[in-house]
Design an enzyme around this catalytic site. Structure first.
Site, short mmCIF file in Angstrom:
data_model
loop_
_atom_site.label_atom_id
_atom_site.label_comp_id
_atom_site.label_asym_id
_atom_site.label_seq_id
_atom_site.Cartn_x
_atom_site.Cartn_y
_atom_site.Cartn_z
N HIS A 1 -6.30 -7.17 -3.08
CA HIS A 1 -6.76 -7.50 -1.73
C HIS A 1 -7.59 -6.39 -1.07
O HIS A 1 -8.67 -6.67 -0.53
CB HIS A 1 -5.57 -7.85 -0.84
CG HIS A 1 -4.80 -9.04 -1.31
ND1 HIS A 1 -5.33 -10.31 -1.32
CD2 HIS A 1 -3.54 -9.17 -1.82
CE1 HIS A 1 -4.44 -11.17 -1.78
NE2 HIS A 1 -3.35 -10.50 -2.10
N GLU B 1 -1.07 -5.32 -4.40
CA GLU B 1 -1.69 -5.68 -3.13
C GLU B 1 -2.98 -4.87 -2.90
O GLU B 1 -3.97 -5.41 -2.41
CB GLU B 1 -0.70 -5.46 -1.98
CG GLU B 1 0.43 -6.45 -1.95
CD GLU B 1 -0.04 -7.88 -1.70
OE1 GLU B 1 -0.73 -8.10 -0.69
OE2 GLU B 1 0.26 -8.77 -2.52
N HIS C 1 4.46 -8.38 3.02
CA HIS C 1 3.80 -8.93 1.85
C HIS C 1 2.47 -8.20 1.68
O HIS C 1 2.24 -7.56 0.67
CB HIS C 1 3.58 -10.44 2.01
CG HIS C 1 3.05 -11.10 0.77
ND1 HIS C 1 3.09 -12.46 0.57
CD2 HIS C 1 2.46 -10.60 -0.35
CE1 HIS C 1 2.56 -12.77 -0.59
NE2 HIS C 1 2.17 -11.65 -1.18
#
Length: 305
Positions: A167, A163, A81
């Protein structure tokens, strides 16, 4: 075959984050500390993340939705993930550097997730990660990502860029000089943004291989099944004993009985890039049903290789 075009020519937003610093942040010369365990202010945020609650997160999907295009899931493995930077109090930021926003479908679409937050513009420049890795000869890294970092119902690169943008840009150890932040790459690299992207992708893979969730469960007799269910405490105990701390388990379905996700909480010894992660117990409560059977389903036929 992608042409070897310098990323600078295809990422017009890079100019916003192209600040240069004379400080190359040689973290080997800085005594490492565990993130979130410091008692004084962090001297060099390029060497220790201020968002030091580092989560290694994985999915158990049963299909990709793009099997007819050749996108299938890896046999005997959970998939990536991401690698997330939570603050030490459990809160978190998102889309912290809009000069490195390459997410075609930002979620949420503001930096705070609220209507009054700064809008996150959708990236319309297509896949930048695949040609970047090819340009720098990172074919082994790309091959690993293509196998183990799978998106659902969209091309894999869209997930990778989501991602990174959401992040990675909130980890201070990947900062590139945006909005007054340090440039952690300094003059050692011709393009700090390119360096930060490759650095993050490498860090995600480094963290993933430290947490072989499938094998840990398999060794305890917990394997995907459409006919046998499990107790959540048994799954939790196996992963706690194997990883060294209690992870978060995520389940879906109306009654939260379908196992789909695991988050391993850690503190980073120095930069997360270096992969020295200290397991700590989850700071949020797993959402799986605590009293009913949990289903860890087999992959859909034709969705695995």
């Amino acid at each position: 075959m992608y042409p070897l075009i310098k990323l600078l020519t295809i990422l017009p937003l890079l100019a916003l984050g192209d600040a240069r610093s004379s400080d190359n942040h040689t973290c080997a010369l800085t005594k490492p500390i565990y993130s979130c365990e410091n008692t004084t202010a962090i001297v060099d945020t390029c060497c220790t993340p201020t968002e030091g609650l580092v989560l290694v997160t994985q999915y158990w999907d049963t299909y990709t939705g793009l099997e007819n295009e050749g996108s299938v899931l890896p046999k005997d493995s959970w998939t990536i993930h991401g690698l997330w930077p939570d603050r030490c109090d459990g809160s978190y930021g998102q889309y912290c550097d809009l000069s490195r926003q390459y997410d075609p479908v930002p979620s949420p679409n503001t930096t705070t997730g609220k209507p009054d937050g700064t809008p996150v513009p959708a990236w319309q420049g297509g896949d930048v990660i695949t040609p970047l890795l090819k340009e720098y000869g990172k074919y082994d890294l790309l091959a690993f990502m293509q196998k183990f970092w799978k998106s659902q119902n969209s091309p894999d690169w869209t997930f990778w860029q989501h991602e990174f943008s959401k992040h990675a840009t909130c980890f201070t150890t990947y900062d590139v000089g945006f909005n007054g932040s340090p440039d952690c790459y300094g003059t050692l690299y011709g393009n700090s943004t390119e360096a930060s992207i490759i650095d993050f992708l490498d860090s995600v893979v480094k963290a993933q291989v430290q947490y072989p969730t499938y094998q840990w469960l398999e060794q305890a007799g917990i394997v995907p099944s459409n006919s046998t269910s499990y107790k959540i405490n048994d799954i939790q105990d196996v992963l706690t004993n194997a990883s060294g701390a209690e992870p978060y388990l995520g389940c879906t379905g109306l009654t939260r009985q379908v196992l789909t996700e695991v988050w391993y909480y850690t503190h980073s010894y120095g930069r997360p890039q270096d992969g020295f992660l200290k397991p700590i117990d989850q700071t949020t409560k797993s959402n799986c049903n605590a009293t009913e059977p949990i289903w860890y389903y087999e992959r859909t036929e034709g969705s695995e290789y």
